[in-house]
Write an enzyme that holds these catalytic residues in place. Sequence first.
Site, mmCIF file in Angstrom:
data_model
loop_
_atom_site.group_PDB
_atom_site.id
_atom_site.type_symbol
_atom_site.label_atom_id
_atom_site.label_comp_id
_atom_site.label_asym_id
_atom_site.label_seq_id
_atom_site.Cartn_x
_atom_site.Cartn_y
_atom_site.Cartn_z
ATOM 1 N N HIS A 94 -13.277 47.204 107.382
ATOM 2 C CA HIS A 94 -12.465 47.764 108.067
ATOM 3 C C HIS A 94 -13.172 48.743 109.141
ATOM 4 O O HIS A 94 -14.483 48.903 108.874
ATOM 5 C CB HIS A 94 -11.708 48.836 107.187
ATOM 6 C CG HIS A 94 -12.401 49.724 106.431
ATOM 7 N ND1 HIS A 94 -13.013 51.018 107.091
ATOM 8 C CD2 HIS A 94 -12.479 50.048 105.322
ATOM 9 C CE1 HIS A 94 -13.613 51.708 106.262
ATOM 10 N NE2 HIS A 94 -13.295 51.260 105.029
ATOM 11 N N ASP A 98 -11.464 46.067 85.179
ATOM 12 C CA ASP A 98 -12.751 45.864 84.169
ATOM 13 C C ASP A 98 -12.841 47.440 83.803
ATOM 14 O O ASP A 98 -13.123 48.273 84.598
ATOM 15 C CB ASP A 98 -13.967 45.491 85.034
ATOM 16 C CG ASP A 98 -15.478 45.247 84.561
ATOM 17 O OD1 ASP A 98 -16.070 46.185 83.570
ATOM 18 O OD2 ASP A 98 -15.755 44.073 84.556
ATOM 19 N N SER A 112 -15.766 50.128 100.201
ATOM 20 C CA SER A 112 -15.163 49.286 101.133
ATOM 21 C C SER A 112 -16.280 48.239 101.537
ATOM 22 O O SER A 112 -17.312 48.508 101.856
ATOM 23 C CB SER A 112 -14.730 50.129 102.541
ATOM 24 O OG SER A 112 -13.658 50.616 101.963
#
Length: 294
Positions: free
Chosen positions: A118, A241, A256
Amino acid sequence: MFTDGLMVVGMSDITVNGRRVNPGKEAGLKVGDILVSVDGVPLTTNEQIGRLVAGSQGRRMLLRYKRDEQLQKTWLDPIISPADGKYHIGIWVRDSSAGIGTITYFDLENRTFTGLGHPVCDVDTGEILSLSSGEAVEASIVGCSPSRSGTPGELKGRFVCCREFATLISNTERGVFGRLTEDCYPEGIIMPVALSHEVKTGRATILTTVDGTEPKEYDVKIEKVLRGSTKGQNMIIKITDPELLGKTGGICQGMSGSPVLQNGRIVGAVTHVFVNDPTRGYGIFIENMLDAAA
């Protein structure tokens, strides 16, 4: 990252004789505008525009700026603030940004890297920062504020001094891209790419770094595949997890760009966290990141 021009990130009225005035507002400026030049002088730093306004002695100044990628012009009339006796125009600007993010992949043939999935946006306005120049440096993760419902967490890191590995070349809706320096020879795993139509719901993993400099693989589930967008919302991912949940609470800022792997192939990257459920978030297809890098 240094911006191409100066972004207006806020307005601050000036009180003169009991009246609140703002030369920037009166000139028609808005938060998110990119200031390009004053009286023909290209703008590059916060300090520079401060000096130009201070030295104007109240003289009208011609300002050129961008809004929605359209170049416009207006006139500014600096005024003296009784608080400090200096000339002001009533705006706050930003010329740079820095932060921690994750590299998704290196392209060794073209000597480039791609990360985040992004754009880098201004923290105050949410607008995409227009890139002038910048560098990518190695970072070491030294801690984490875990994500909680309503409060996204963040990885805490420090830049490794003098370890620049790339220059930044673009900041786009689908990630940040850079060109590797001559002495950068990254290590990693060469992996095949899955095209968007090959991405399936079900078990997957992500590679992310939550301690030190070494990435580790963690279990996730691709809950939904969204094929309509070319931006950073192509998959809904859930962290499953237990180890990662214990460390980060789910997805947090700084993750990210973490690669999403499925059936031995790279399928995309983590891009966003759901604020009210940080165990879940969005991912982008690797195909869309590769298209943006082309």
